[in-house]
Design an enzyme around this catalytic site. Structure first.
Site, PDB file in Angstrom:
ATOM      1  N   GLY A  47       0.785  -1.241   0.000  1.00  0.00           N
ATOM      2  CA  GLY A  47       0.000   0.000   0.000  1.00  0.00           C
ATOM      3  C   GLY A  47       0.808   1.276   0.000  1.00  0.00           C
ATOM      4  O   GLY A  47       0.377   2.281  -0.552  1.00  0.00           O
ATOM      5  N   GLU A 102       3.709   4.490   6.051  1.00  0.00           N
ATOM      6  CA  GLU A 102       2.500   3.662   5.962  1.00  0.00           C
ATOM      7  C   GLU A 102       1.460   4.297   5.035  1.00  0.00           C
ATOM      8  O   GLU A 102       1.450   5.508   4.852  1.00  0.00           O
ATOM      9  CB  GLU A 102       1.883   3.506   7.358  1.00  0.00           C
ATOM     10  CG  GLU A 102       2.233   2.206   8.065  1.00  0.00           C
ATOM     11  CD  GLU A 102       1.515   0.984   7.471  1.00  0.00           C
ATOM     12  OE1 GLU A 102       1.062   1.019   6.310  1.00  0.00           O
ATOM     13  OE2 GLU A 102       1.400  -0.008   8.202  1.00  0.00           O
ATOM     14  N   ASP A 103       0.586   3.475   4.483  1.00  0.00           N
ATOM     15  CA  ASP A 103      -0.510   4.013   3.674  1.00  0.00           C
ATOM     16  C   ASP A 103      -1.627   4.539   4.577  1.00  0.00           C
ATOM     17  O   ASP A 103      -2.125   5.637   4.395  1.00  0.00           O
ATOM     18  CB  ASP A 103      -1.052   2.959   2.693  1.00  0.00           C
ATOM     19  CG  ASP A 103      -1.421   1.629   3.344  1.00  0.00           C
ATOM     20  OD1 ASP A 103      -1.228   1.455   4.576  1.00  0.00           O
ATOM     21  OD2 ASP A 103      -1.913   0.737   2.628  1.00  0.00           O
ATOM     22  N   ASP A 106      -5.113   2.399  10.940  1.00  0.00           N
ATOM     23  CA  ASP A 106      -6.519   2.187  11.252  1.00  0.00           C
ATOM     24  C   ASP A 106      -6.623   1.787  12.722  1.00  0.00           C
ATOM     25  O   ASP A 106      -6.641   2.632  13.604  1.00  0.00           O
ATOM     26  CB  ASP A 106      -7.041   1.125  10.283  1.00  0.00           C
ATOM     27  CG  ASP A 106      -8.545   0.974  10.299  1.00  0.00           C
ATOM     28  OD1 ASP A 106      -9.239   1.993  10.458  1.00  0.00           O
ATOM     29  OD2 ASP A 106      -9.036  -0.155  10.160  1.00  0.00           O
ATOM     30  N   PHE A 155     -14.412   3.261   4.061  1.00  0.00           N
ATOM     31  CA  PHE A 155     -13.366   2.519   3.368  1.00  0.00           C
ATOM     32  C   PHE A 155     -12.936   3.292   2.123  1.00  0.00           C
ATOM     33  O   PHE A 155     -13.775   3.705   1.322  1.00  0.00           O
ATOM     34  CB  PHE A 155     -13.872   1.129   2.978  1.00  0.00           C
ATOM     35  CG  PHE A 155     -12.768   0.199   2.586  1.00  0.00           C
ATOM     36  CD1 PHE A 155     -12.068  -0.523   3.542  1.00  0.00           C
ATOM     37  CD2 PHE A 155     -12.416   0.056   1.247  1.00  0.00           C
ATOM     38  CE1 PHE A 155     -11.032  -1.377   3.187  1.00  0.00           C
ATOM     39  CE2 PHE A 155     -11.385  -0.794   0.875  1.00  0.00           C
ATOM     40  CZ  PHE A 155     -10.696  -1.513   1.840  1.00  0.00           C
ATOM     41  N   ASP A 162      -5.947  -0.455  -1.546  1.00  0.00           N
ATOM     42  CA  ASP A 162      -6.655  -1.406  -2.405  1.00  0.00           C
ATOM     43  C   ASP A 162      -7.956  -1.889  -1.797  1.00  0.00           C
ATOM     44  O   ASP A 162      -8.186  -1.781  -0.591  1.00  0.00           O
ATOM     45  CB  ASP A 162      -5.776  -2.638  -2.651  1.00  0.00           C
ATOM     46  CG  ASP A 162      -5.711  -3.540  -1.421  1.00  0.00           C
ATOM     47  OD1 ASP A 162      -5.337  -3.046  -0.332  1.00  0.00           O
ATOM     48  OD2 ASP A 162      -6.064  -4.736  -1.532  1.00  0.00           O
ATOM     49  N   ARG A 168      -5.323   0.298  -6.571  1.00  0.00           N
ATOM     50  CA  ARG A 168      -4.118   0.942  -6.014  1.00  0.00           C
ATOM     51  C   ARG A 168      -3.597   2.039  -6.934  1.00  0.00           C
ATOM     52  O   ARG A 168      -2.990   3.003  -6.483  1.00  0.00           O
ATOM     53  CB  ARG A 168      -2.992  -0.083  -5.827  1.00  0.00           C
ATOM     54  CG  ARG A 168      -3.259  -1.128  -4.758  1.00  0.00           C
ATOM     55  CD  ARG A 168      -1.958  -1.870  -4.456  1.00  0.00           C
ATOM     56  NE  ARG A 168      -2.166  -3.123  -3.754  1.00  0.00           N
ATOM     57  CZ  ARG A 168      -2.286  -3.231  -2.416  1.00  0.00           C
ATOM     58  NH1 ARG A 168      -2.249  -2.166  -1.657  1.00  0.00           N
ATOM     59  NH2 ARG A 168      -2.450  -4.420  -1.863  1.00  0.00           N
TER      60      ARG A 168
HETATM   61  P1  IMP Z   1      -4.376  -1.550  11.127  1.00  0.00           P
HETATM   62  O1  IMP Z   1      -3.946  -0.148  11.487  1.00  0.00           O
HETATM   63  O2  IMP Z   1      -3.505  -2.617  11.703  1.00  0.00           O
HETATM   64  O3  IMP Z   1      -5.824  -1.783  11.417  1.00  0.00           O
HETATM   65  O4  IMP Z   1      -4.252  -1.838   9.593  1.00  0.00           O
HETATM   66  C1  IMP Z   1      -4.075  -0.929   8.647  1.00  0.00           C
HETATM   67  C2  IMP Z   1      -4.069  -1.695   7.331  1.00  0.00           C
HETATM   68  O5  IMP Z   1      -5.405  -2.080   6.969  1.00  0.00           O
HETATM   69  C3  IMP Z   1      -3.587  -0.795   6.253  1.00  0.00           C
HETATM   70  O6  IMP Z   1      -2.183  -0.868   6.070  1.00  0.00           O
HETATM   71  C4  IMP Z   1      -4.377  -1.257   5.049  1.00  0.00           C
HETATM   72  O7  IMP Z   1      -3.694  -2.307   4.409  1.00  0.00           O
HETATM   73  C5  IMP Z   1      -5.662  -1.791   5.606  1.00  0.00           C
HETATM   74  N1  IMP Z   1      -6.753  -0.784   5.538  1.00  0.00           N
HETATM   75  C6  IMP Z   1      -7.366  -0.185   6.578  1.00  0.00           C
HETATM   76  N2  IMP Z   1      -8.307   0.679   6.157  1.00  0.00           N
HETATM   77  C7  IMP Z   1      -8.305   0.631   4.811  1.00  0.00           C
HETATM   78  C8  IMP Z   1      -9.078   1.329   3.788  1.00  0.00           C
HETATM   79  O8  IMP Z   1      -9.952   2.178   4.026  1.00  0.00           O
HETATM   80  N3  IMP Z   1      -8.772   1.000   2.504  1.00  0.00           N
HETATM   81  C9  IMP Z   1      -7.820   0.089   2.171  1.00  0.00           C
HETATM   82  N4  IMP Z   1      -7.067  -0.570   3.099  1.00  0.00           N
HETATM   83  C10 IMP Z   1      -7.318  -0.309   4.405  1.00  0.00           C
HETATM   84 MG    MG Z   2      -1.011  -1.638   4.590  1.00  0.00          MG
END
Ligand code: IMP
Ligand code: MG
Length: 182
Positions: A47, A102-103, A106, A155, A162, A168
């Protein structure tokens, strides 16, 4: 250029121009904070690659780049946020100024795991730069040093993000129609 909407997309959240403008500002902050140093950008596959390359081009201190790949899943007992490294860095980060790119952050599970892992490898400094931050869904608290945009609980896809490995390559960030995700 106006964005061409594709099926499944509800609306554009950030245009290519807005993204470029924010990235320039964040890159300028990074340039200032790392003056006189070399910074190693570590991208989390896949990402963050679009964001990392755009950011790197505007940073005006020496930059090196490495990548790691992760897989995250829920374990058999349903515990969220189990993360492991699927592709490790090519090189050591010992004694380096590391900026994890990071992308989106969350829940924070992925970032917490990565920070713990990387901190154990004795970098001189370790900071976090994220393209998107969805603070409202945070479960574990993690430090975020640089962010381009804070977003609501919808989302999103594009600019690296993605849905089922698609979208992407969009030059903008868009909100998905809820009914096009199953
Ligand atoms: P977390 O912070 O561990 O919950 O995970 C974050 C990861 O979840 C990111 O690096 C993305 O790969 C994926 N992710 C979370 N929200 C989204 C979204 O809105 N679109 C696409 N990928 C997402
Ligand atoms: Mg990611």
């Amino acid at each position: 250029m106006s964005a061409v909407l594709i099926p499944g997309i509800e609306r554009v959240l950030f245009t290519e121009e807005q993204i470029e403008e924010r990235i320039r500002k964040v890159a300028a902050e990074i340039t200032q904070n790392y003056e006189g140093k070399t910074v190693k950008l570590i991208g989390v596959l896949k990402g963050s690659i679009f964001f990392l390359t755009a950011l790197a081009r505007h940073i005006e201190v020496p930059v090196s780049i490495d990548f790691l790949g992760i897989s995250s899943f829920s374990n058999k007992s349903g515990a969220q946020g189990v993360v492991r490294i699927a592709k490790d860095l090519d090189e050591s980060i010992e004694g380096e100024e590391v900026l994890l790119v990071e992308d989106i952050i969350d829940t924070g599970f992925t970032l917490r795991y990565l920070l713990q892992t990387l901190a154990g490898r004795a970098p001189n400094s370790l900071a976090v730069c994220t393209f998107l931050d969805r603070n409202s869904r945070r479960i574990v608290q993690v430090p975020v040093d640089y962010r381009c945009f804070e977003i609501d609980d919808r989302f999103v896809v594009g600019f690296g993000l993605d849905y089922n490995q698609l979208y992407r390559n969009l030059t903008y960030v868009a909100v998905m129609k809820p009914d096009s995700r199953q």
